[in-house]
Write a protein that holds these residues in place. Structure first.
Motif, PDB file in Angstrom:
ATOM      1  N   GLY A 120       2.799  -4.020  -9.900  1.00 35.04           N
ATOM      2  CA  GLY A 120       4.085  -4.532  -9.437  1.00 35.04           C
ATOM      3  C   GLY A 120       4.103  -4.948  -7.980  1.00 35.04           C
ATOM      4  N   THR A 121       2.977  -4.742  -7.255  1.00 34.98           N
ATOM      5  CA  THR A 121       2.938  -5.054  -5.826  1.00 34.98           C
ATOM      6  C   THR A 121       1.608  -5.714  -5.480  1.00 34.98           C
ATOM      7  N   THR A 122       1.665  -6.909  -4.901  1.00 35.86           N
ATOM      8  CA  THR A 122       0.450  -7.608  -4.508  1.00 35.86           C
ATOM      9  C   THR A 122      -0.102  -7.029  -3.202  1.00 35.86           C
ATOM     10  N   ARG A 123      -1.307  -7.453  -2.834  1.00 36.33           N
ATOM     11  CA  ARG A 123      -1.932  -6.996  -1.586  1.00 36.33           C
ATOM     12  C   ARG A 123      -1.052  -7.355  -0.387  1.00 36.33           C
ATOM     13  N   THR A 124      -0.578  -8.586  -0.377  1.00 38.02           N
ATOM     14  CA  THR A 124       0.246  -9.025   0.756  1.00 38.02           C
ATOM     15  C   THR A 124       1.531  -8.221   0.844  1.00 38.02           C
ATOM     16  N   GLN A 125       2.130  -7.926  -0.298  1.00 35.98           N
ATOM     17  CA  GLN A 125       3.379  -7.157  -0.309  1.00 35.98           C
ATOM     18  C   GLN A 125       3.173  -5.726   0.158  1.00 35.98           C
ATOM     19  N   ILE A 126       2.071  -5.095  -0.259  1.00 35.57           N
ATOM     20  CA  ILE A 126       1.827  -3.714   0.166  1.00 35.57           C
ATOM     21  C   ILE A 126       1.565  -3.657   1.674  1.00 35.57           C
ATOM     22  N   VAL A 127       0.900  -4.679   2.207  1.00 37.59           N
ATOM     23  CA  VAL A 127       0.681  -4.746   3.650  1.00 37.59           C
ATOM     24  C   VAL A 127       2.022  -4.895   4.369  1.00 37.59           C
ATOM     25  N   MET A 128       2.929  -5.703   3.824  1.00 39.52           N
ATOM     26  CA  MET A 128       4.237  -5.893   4.462  1.00 39.52           C
ATOM     27  C   MET A 128       5.071  -4.616   4.427  1.00 39.52           C
ATOM     28  N   ILE A 129       4.950  -3.835   3.354  1.00 40.60           N
ATOM     29  CA  ILE A 129       5.685  -2.572   3.262  1.00 40.60           C
ATOM     30  C   ILE A 129       5.188  -1.593   4.327  1.00 40.60           C
ATOM     31  N   ILE A 130       3.859  -1.468   4.443  1.00 41.83           N
ATOM     32  CA  ILE A 130       3.286  -0.575   5.464  1.00 41.83           C
ATOM     33  C   ILE A 130       3.630  -1.075   6.863  1.00 41.83           C
ATOM     34  N   ARG A 131       3.527  -2.403   7.051  1.00 40.52           N
ATOM     35  CA  ARG A 131       3.852  -2.967   8.359  1.00 40.52           C
ATOM     36  C   ARG A 131       5.313  -2.720   8.713  1.00 40.52           C
TER      37      ARG A 131
END
Length: 512
Positions: A120-131
């Motif tokens: 449910g979460t792409t690489r780019t999205q998981i990076v944005m969540i952590i960021r």
């Protein structure tokens, strides 16, 4: 001895950082996993997990109500205004384009990776969540350092928190995403961080300067400054800071707030009169949300999510629906319209916050201005419904009509609700909390969190604000069902839910 204290403080900071990171980020990711493959928003799941986590922490003796043992969680929870500043900035950009007839599309510097890192979460999205997490603690730490705020055991290390957060946010760039100009993209992110800190500091100074005249909250001035900046910089293409906070800022903030709110469940139910406040908040969610949708359906003859979602997000300054829209959960049209609708009602907050500030000082609602504001709100609502009815699917006409509706219904909802509450036995400071939760109003929540209605309300508002989110299974089920049906909301069901809201509201006010 001093050396031991310093070592303990350093160890405590690192512990707080990792604990907070591993409590909040998995909560957001799990929520996205649960709703993967559906049209439902993950904020619904964040509510349940956040409240449960807060309650369990207290029930097991790991923390006390308010989870003061985890001050960094409280930092994330109190960074609401940071997430909102980004929405105000984007809204200011869109308003400038609309009013100057400049339908420009800003250059997109990033092509996100489509590779799924978590279900449910792409690489780019998981990076944005952590960021987004790093940005919230970093900017909050920097702002508290500048202002000199000391609200937790971490107050001595705010500069270090700011450094860790800001540097971490700069480092977290998805290497699988295609970026046209990496150095420019990173520089944009740094400038955006500096800009947000400037807005927060400027808003604080303005609020402090005029406090002897009227105690308007910091968020009001932050809205004005950030929206103005967006209007001036309407050509600004988003860097990593704005992208991350638009996508994940509100979910991360809500996760922190729900944890704090969940920790106060047992404590809050022992307070006299809290039953009426919670009941009003619960049924108020049904009435003000679905009542507004029913009004749009019946009078404006529209039942499509592209109008209903951003319209109600703006009309109520609704935190959950705002987060779902800006994250793209309810479609591209709702995502592009929501920042505009969120901004418009805040221009009416000069009346909202001024009347409430005076009312808070007097301990009772200022009646005649409130009645006048409701009348103005009704006039704008009627005008908006007329214009939306004849918009005939024209994008520009729909947006302008929704702007009028957002402004009008907000005034009706906030002050109409407060006027209703004056008829009950609920104390005025509790009335402010009740109305904030009844419409999930981000601005009013942030103002109460800042202390507009006193210290007790500031401590209780995360819990009071969280509880009506238990209605969100209904809210997001309805919007999710609409998305599955081509964007069309089921009309009869909305009318039934609105009627339940009316009945529940009357029971809350006059029976409980």
């Amino acid at each position: 001895m001093e050396l031991l204290v310093e070592q303990f403080a350093s160890l405590n900071l690192l512990n707080q950082f990792w604990i907070t990171l591993f409590l909040i980020i998995p909560m957001v990711l799990i929520a996205r996993t649960v709703v993967a493959g559906t049209r439902y928003s993950p904020i619904l799941i964040i509510v349940i997990f956040g409240l449960s986590m807060g309650y369990i922490l207290v029930h097991t003796g790991v923390a006390e109500p308010g989870i003061t043992a985890f001050p960094m969680v409280n930092m994330v929870a109190s960074s609401t205004i940071i997430a909102l500043i980004v929405s105000f900035f984007v809204g200011g950009q869109e308003l400038r384009k609309i009013f100057s007839n400049k339908p420009l599309k800003n250059e997109e510097m990033v092509i996100p990776s489509s590779q799924e890192a978590v279900l449910g979460t792409t690489r780019t999205q998981i990076v944005m969540i952590i960021r987004a997490f790093f940005l919230l603690i970093g900017i909050e730490g920097a702002t508290r350092t500048l202002i000199g705020t000391s609200t937790s055991s971490l107050s001595d290390v705010y500069p270090l928190i700011a450094y860790i957060g800001i540097v971490g946010s700069i480092i977290f760039i998805d290497n699988r995403a295609t970026i046209t100009n990496k150095s420019l993209y990173i520089r944009k992110g740094i400038l955006e961080i500096v800009g947000i800190i400037f807005v927060l500091y400027a808003a604080y100074l303005i609020a402090e300067t005029i406090e002897p005249l009227i105690a308007l909250p910091q968020i009001f001035f932050a809205m004005i400054v950030s929206a103005l900046a967006g209007a001036i910089l309407y050509r600004w293409s988003f860097g990593p800071t704005i992208k991350a906070l638009l996508f994940a800022g509100i979910p991360v903030v809500l996760a922190g707030n729900f944890m704090v709110g969940g920790s106060r469940i047992g404590e809050a139910f022992t307070i006299e009169g809290m039953g009426a406040v919670l009941s009003y908040g619960f049924f108020g969610q049904l009435f003000f949300m679905f009542g507004g949708i029913a009004v749009l359906m019946f009078f404006a003859k529209t039942n499509h999510v592209r109008n209903l979602a951003p319209g109600m997000a703006g009309a109520l300054s609704h935190s959950g629906l705002t987060g779902a829209c800006t994250a793209g959960d309810l479609g591209a049209e709702a995502a592009s319209r929501a920042p505009i609708m969120i901004n418009i009602p805040f221009f009416g907050h000069v009346f909202v916050f001024s009347v409430l500030a005076i009312s808070a000082e007097n301990g009772a609602l200022w009646i005649w201005p409130s009645l006048l504001i409701v009348a103005v709100g009704l006039a704008f609502t009627i005008l908006a419904l007329k214009h939306l009815r004849i918009a005939n699917h024209d994008d520009a006409k729909e947006i302008k009509a929704l702007m009028q509706f957002s402004f009008g219904w907000q005034l009706v909802a906030v002050f109409g609700g407060l006027l209703l509450l004056t008829l009950s036995t609920i104390a005025f400071d509790y009335s402010g909390m009740a109305q904030a939760s009844a419409i999930s109003h981000f601005g009013l929540f942030a103002a109460i969190q800042e202390g507009m209605f006193g210290a007790e309300s500031a401590n209780l508002i995360p819990f009071i604000f969280s509880m009506p989110f238990l209605v969100h299974p209904v809210v997001f089920f309805m919007f999710g069902k609409a998305m599955k049906d081509g964007g069309k909301m089921p009309i009869k069901t909305v009318y039934i839910i609105s009627a339940i809201g009316v009945i529940g509201l009357m029971i809350s006010l006059f029976v409980i």
